[in-house]
Design a protein around this motif. Structure first.
Motif, PDB file in Angstrom:
ATOM      1  N   ARG A   9       0.825  -1.216   0.000  1.00  0.00           N
ATOM      2  CA  ARG A   9       0.000   0.000   0.000  1.00  0.00           C
ATOM      3  C   ARG A   9       0.861   1.268   0.000  1.00  0.00           C
ATOM      4  O   ARG A   9       0.554   2.237  -0.690  1.00  0.00           O
ATOM      5  CB  ARG A   9      -0.961  -0.024   1.190  1.00  0.00           C
ATOM      6  N   LEU A  12       2.212   1.906  -3.382  1.00  0.00           N
ATOM      7  CA  LEU A  12       1.210   2.364  -4.326  1.00  0.00           C
ATOM      8  C   LEU A  12       0.576   3.692  -3.920  1.00  0.00           C
ATOM      9  O   LEU A  12      -0.248   4.238  -4.648  1.00  0.00           O
ATOM     10  CB  LEU A  12       0.109   1.301  -4.471  1.00  0.00           C
ATOM     11  N   LEU A  14      -1.443   4.153  -1.292  1.00  0.00           N
ATOM     12  CA  LEU A  14      -2.828   3.878  -0.924  1.00  0.00           C
ATOM     13  C   LEU A  14      -3.057   4.039   0.566  1.00  0.00           C
ATOM     14  O   LEU A  14      -2.120   4.023   1.367  1.00  0.00           O
ATOM     15  CB  LEU A  14      -3.207   2.449  -1.339  1.00  0.00           C
ATOM     16  N   ASP A  18      -7.666   0.627   1.455  1.00  0.00           N
ATOM     17  CA  ASP A  18      -7.788   0.425   0.014  1.00  0.00           C
ATOM     18  C   ASP A  18      -7.438  -1.010  -0.376  1.00  0.00           C
ATOM     19  O   ASP A  18      -6.628  -1.675   0.280  1.00  0.00           O
ATOM     20  CB  ASP A  18      -6.858   1.385  -0.736  1.00  0.00           C
ATOM     21  N   ALA A  20      -5.404  -3.242  -2.465  1.00  0.00           N
ATOM     22  CA  ALA A  20      -4.152  -3.114  -3.215  1.00  0.00           C
ATOM     23  C   ALA A  20      -3.984  -4.230  -4.236  1.00  0.00           C
ATOM     24  O   ALA A  20      -3.548  -3.993  -5.357  1.00  0.00           O
ATOM     25  CB  ALA A  20      -2.960  -3.108  -2.254  1.00  0.00           C
ATOM     26  N   LYS A  92     -11.013  -4.522  -7.942  1.00  0.00           N
ATOM     27  CA  LYS A  92     -10.792  -3.168  -7.433  1.00  0.00           C
ATOM     28  C   LYS A  92      -9.321  -2.888  -7.132  1.00  0.00           C
ATOM     29  O   LYS A  92      -8.950  -1.769  -6.824  1.00  0.00           O
ATOM     30  CB  LYS A  92     -11.618  -2.950  -6.162  1.00  0.00           C
ATOM     31  N   GLY A  93      -8.484  -3.914  -7.190  1.00  0.00           N
ATOM     32  CA  GLY A  93      -7.085  -3.754  -6.813  1.00  0.00           C
ATOM     33  C   GLY A  93      -6.277  -2.931  -7.798  1.00  0.00           C
ATOM     34  O   GLY A  93      -6.604  -2.830  -8.980  1.00  0.00           O
ATOM     35  N   HIS A  94      -5.188  -2.358  -7.291  1.00  0.00           N
ATOM     36  CA  HIS A  94      -4.251  -1.629  -8.140  1.00  0.00           C
ATOM     37  C   HIS A  94      -3.241  -2.585  -8.761  1.00  0.00           C
ATOM     38  O   HIS A  94      -2.645  -2.268  -9.788  1.00  0.00           O
ATOM     39  CB  HIS A  94      -3.529  -0.554  -7.321  1.00  0.00           C
ATOM     40  N   ASP A 123       5.659  -3.281 -15.181  1.00  0.00           N
ATOM     41  CA  ASP A 123       4.234  -3.087 -15.406  1.00  0.00           C
ATOM     42  C   ASP A 123       3.497  -4.422 -15.511  1.00  0.00           C
ATOM     43  O   ASP A 123       2.341  -4.521 -15.115  1.00  0.00           O
ATOM     44  CB  ASP A 123       4.004  -2.308 -16.706  1.00  0.00           C
ATOM     45  N   HIS A 173       0.015  -4.161 -13.190  1.00  0.00           N
ATOM     46  CA  HIS A 173      -0.564  -2.943 -12.661  1.00  0.00           C
ATOM     47  C   HIS A 173      -1.878  -2.646 -13.383  1.00  0.00           C
ATOM     48  O   HIS A 173      -2.049  -2.978 -14.560  1.00  0.00           O
ATOM     49  CB  HIS A 173       0.398  -1.764 -12.875  1.00  0.00           C
ATOM     50  N   ARG A 174      -2.761  -1.960 -12.707  1.00  0.00           N
ATOM     51  CA  ARG A 174      -4.044  -1.593 -13.292  1.00  0.00           C
ATOM     52  C   ARG A 174      -3.871  -0.775 -14.570  1.00  0.00           C
ATOM     53  O   ARG A 174      -4.716  -0.828 -15.464  1.00  0.00           O
ATOM     54  CB  ARG A 174      -4.868  -0.817 -12.252  1.00  0.00           C
ATOM     55  N   ARG A 175      -2.783  -0.025 -14.671  1.00  0.00           N
ATOM     56  CA  ARG A 175      -2.589   0.807 -15.858  1.00  0.00           C
ATOM     57  C   ARG A 175      -2.457  -0.016 -17.139  1.00  0.00           C
ATOM     58  O   ARG A 175      -2.544   0.538 -18.245  1.00  0.00           O
ATOM     59  CB  ARG A 175      -1.366   1.704 -15.687  1.00  0.00           C
TER      60      ARG A 175
END
Length: 241
Positions: A9, A12, A14, A18, A20, A92-94, A123, A173-175
């Motif tokens: 966290r 990130l 967070l 949150d 993670a 919902k995680g990053h 990534d 990663h979410r990105r």
């Protein structure tokens, strides 16, 4: 490595409350495999999403008993890629991790993946049974040959440098999520994703993993049919600008 020396966290940015890390597991008659997998999921995973396609065994009961906190949803499409994309859309995680539900993958390897994503700022990372320290006790000669051929073809066709292209143990990663849009719905999804990321600006890598024999159930992979589908999507990726 199999340890985590990073506060997820904090890394990130967070808050403690949150989510993670999310884990997405596609299933179809994987009750026995889930009995091995779910109790061993490391506590750093905040959210587990099981996307089940028409299981007729005790898959759903096993999930409810071992991990009542898990989100268990019915798959609306067909194919492994479809299940993974459905789970990712709910996560919902990053940090997003995907693995099989057959009990063959070591959940502790997730810690190595997280170390790479956070400490080394990758990534996307893909599990490899072929890196030093990795391996498989479930490789038949035919499976090993097929994996080697497909990995070689992937590296040649799509200008990649993976050591184990077919292994379905991934973390990102979410990105990276926008890259999954429009990808295949079948087994080839994960390989197509790796190929597309290989030709992007994302930093990609592999973490060492060990594959144990699958527990119960039957492999859904058809070596010839799915191998040809994998080669087609790799060629398609090669043609993309």
């Amino acid at each position: 490595m199999q340890h985590l020396n990073i506060d997820v966290r904090a890394a990130l940015g967070l808050q403690p409350s949150d989510i993670a890390v999310s884990l997405v597991v596609p299933t179809h008659n994987e009750a026995r495999g889930l009995r091995r997998l779910l109790p061993a999921v490391p506590s750093v995973v905040d959210e587990i999403i099981i996307v089940d396609w028409a299981s007729t065994d005790d898959t759903r009961d096993v999930v409810s008993y071992i991990r009542p906190d898990a989100l268990l949803v019915e798959q609306t499409g067909r194919g492994k890629g479809s299940a993974i994309k459905q789970g990712l859309a709910l996560a919902k995680g990053h940090i997003l991790i995907t693995c099989d539900g057959d009990g063959s993958m070591d959940p502790l390897d997730m810690l190595d993946a997280l170390n790479m994503l956070l400490g080394e700022e990758f990534d996307f990372v893909k599990g490899s049974r072929c890196k030093p320290g990795g391996g498989s006790s479930d490789f038949t000669r035919w499976r090993a040959f097929g994996n080697n051929v497909l990995t070689w073809c992937a590296n040649q066709i799509a200008d990649m440098s993976w050591t184990d292209i077919t292994y379905g143990f991934n973390a990102y990663h979410r990105r990276v999520l926008p890259v999954t849009e429009g990808l295949a719905d079948g087994f080839e999804f994960e390989i197509q994703l790796a190929a597309r990321l290989s030709r992007s600006d994302f930093k990609i890598g592999e973490f060492t993993s060990w594959e144990s024999p699958r527990v119960g159930g039957e492999s859904k992979l058809n070596s010839v049919r799915d191998g040809l589908r994998i080669l087609r999507v790799l060629w398609h990726e090669r043609q993309r600008p």
